[in-house]
Design a protein around this motif. Structure first.
Motif, short mmCIF file in Angstrom:
data_model
loop_
_atom_site.label_atom_id
_atom_site.label_comp_id
_atom_site.label_asym_id
_atom_site.label_seq_id
_atom_site.Cartn_x
_atom_site.Cartn_y
_atom_site.Cartn_z
N GLN A 299 45.86 -18.59 -21.15
CA GLN A 299 46.30 -19.57 -20.17
C GLN A 299 47.17 -19.00 -19.07
O GLN A 299 47.18 -19.52 -17.96
N VAL A 300 47.93 -17.96 -19.38
CA VAL A 300 48.92 -17.44 -18.44
C VAL A 300 48.66 -15.97 -18.16
O VAL A 300 48.82 -15.11 -19.04
N THR A 301 48.26 -15.68 -16.93
CA THR A 301 48.04 -14.30 -16.53
C THR A 301 49.35 -13.54 -16.54
O THR A 301 50.38 -14.05 -16.10
N GLY A 302 49.32 -12.34 -17.06
CA GLY A 302 50.50 -11.48 -17.06
C GLY A 302 51.20 -11.36 -18.40
O GLY A 302 52.05 -10.50 -18.57
N ILE A 303 50.84 -12.21 -19.38
CA ILE A 303 51.45 -12.06 -20.70
C ILE A 303 50.92 -10.77 -21.31
O ILE A 303 49.72 -10.51 -21.32
N THR A 304 51.83 -9.96 -21.81
CA THR A 304 51.44 -8.69 -22.42
C THR A 304 51.62 -8.68 -23.94
O THR A 304 50.87 -8.01 -24.64
N ASP A 305 52.59 -9.42 -24.45
CA ASP A 305 52.89 -9.41 -25.88
C ASP A 305 53.51 -10.74 -26.29
O ASP A 305 54.17 -11.39 -25.48
N THR A 306 53.30 -11.11 -27.56
CA THR A 306 53.91 -12.32 -28.09
C THR A 306 54.33 -12.08 -29.54
O THR A 306 53.75 -11.23 -30.23
N ALA A 307 55.32 -12.83 -29.99
CA ALA A 307 55.75 -12.76 -31.38
C ALA A 307 56.42 -14.07 -31.77
O ALA A 307 56.98 -14.77 -30.92
N VAL A 308 56.35 -14.39 -33.05
CA VAL A 308 57.05 -15.53 -33.62
C VAL A 308 57.94 -14.98 -34.73
O VAL A 308 57.49 -14.15 -35.54
N ALA A 309 59.18 -15.42 -34.75
CA ALA A 309 60.13 -14.93 -35.74
C ALA A 309 60.97 -16.08 -36.27
O ALA A 309 61.11 -17.12 -35.62
N ALA A 310 61.53 -15.87 -37.44
CA ALA A 310 62.51 -16.82 -37.98
C ALA A 310 63.80 -16.65 -37.20
O ALA A 310 64.05 -15.61 -36.59
N CYS B 208 59.37 -9.40 -17.59
CA CYS B 208 60.40 -10.23 -18.21
C CYS B 208 60.06 -10.54 -19.66
O CYS B 208 58.94 -10.33 -20.12
N ALA B 209 61.07 -11.01 -20.36
CA ALA B 209 60.94 -11.45 -21.74
C ALA B 209 61.49 -12.87 -21.81
O ALA B 209 62.62 -13.12 -21.41
N ALA B 210 60.66 -13.79 -22.27
CA ALA B 210 61.07 -15.18 -22.43
C ALA B 210 61.21 -15.48 -23.92
O ALA B 210 60.34 -15.11 -24.71
N PHE B 211 62.33 -16.10 -24.28
CA PHE B 211 62.63 -16.43 -25.67
C PHE B 211 62.72 -17.94 -25.78
O PHE B 211 63.52 -18.56 -25.08
N GLU C 138 55.20 -7.93 -14.21
CA GLU C 138 55.82 -8.43 -12.99
C GLU C 138 55.08 -9.60 -12.38
O GLU C 138 55.65 -10.40 -11.64
N GLY C 139 53.78 -9.72 -12.64
CA GLY C 139 52.97 -10.77 -12.03
C GLY C 139 52.92 -12.07 -12.80
O GLY C 139 52.27 -13.02 -12.38
N MET C 140 53.60 -12.15 -13.94
CA MET C 140 53.52 -13.37 -14.74
C MET C 140 54.19 -14.54 -14.01
O MET C 140 55.31 -14.41 -13.51
N ASP C 141 53.52 -15.66 -13.98
CA ASP C 141 54.03 -16.88 -13.36
C ASP C 141 54.87 -17.62 -14.40
O ASP C 141 54.33 -18.24 -15.32
#
Length: 132
Positions: free
Chosen positions: A16-27, A80-83, A98-101
């Motif tokens: 859905q979102v161009t520019g995402i490079t990595d994702t994780a889910v944590a407790a 960037c990193a979004a939490f 850098e290009g992530m919206d």
């Protein structure tokens, strides 16, 4: 735990979102639950750092009477990193170039967070019903 459902949510965000490079889910305590990260990233370390950062942001929001924390974003020279808080017990990390919206990311993330919260809640209620 339904790791496949979590992986589908993380993959869905990438689509859905161009520019995402990595994702994780944590407790919330920093233990990794699921990750879709590049080999150059230590997912366990990322989960621990994200939990520490989110914990500080939660305390700051509370101490300044800003309400429940929804998200925090860290900007670097290469992206960037979004939490994102997933209720009170978990978090999701999204790394982007850098290009992530970010506005698109924030819009796309809200439904995914609700679904991830449901997946994690279903797992917790399954354990409780089993007496674990």
């Amino acid at each position: 735990m339904d790791h496949q459902a979590l992986a589908l949510e993380m993959r869905g965000l990438r689509e859905q979102v161009t520019g995402i490079t990595d994702t994780a889910v944590a407790a919330a305590d920093g233990l990794l639950i699921a990750a879709d990260t590049a080999d150059s990233i230590d997912p366990e370390g990322l989960a621990a750092l994200a939990a520490a950062g989110l914990g500080l942001a939660r305390r700051t929001a509370g101490a300044t009477d800003r309400g429940a924390l929804r998200r925090t974003v860290t900007y670097g020279s290469h992206g960037c990193a979004a939490f994102y808080a997933v209720g009170d017990t978990a978090l999701m990390v999204v790394l982007g170039d850098e290009g992530m919206d970010l506005e698109q990311l924030h819009r796309a993330t809200q439904p995914a967070l609700n679904r991830i919260g449901s997946i994690l809640t279903d797992t917790a209620s399954d354990k409780a019903s089993e007496g674990v």
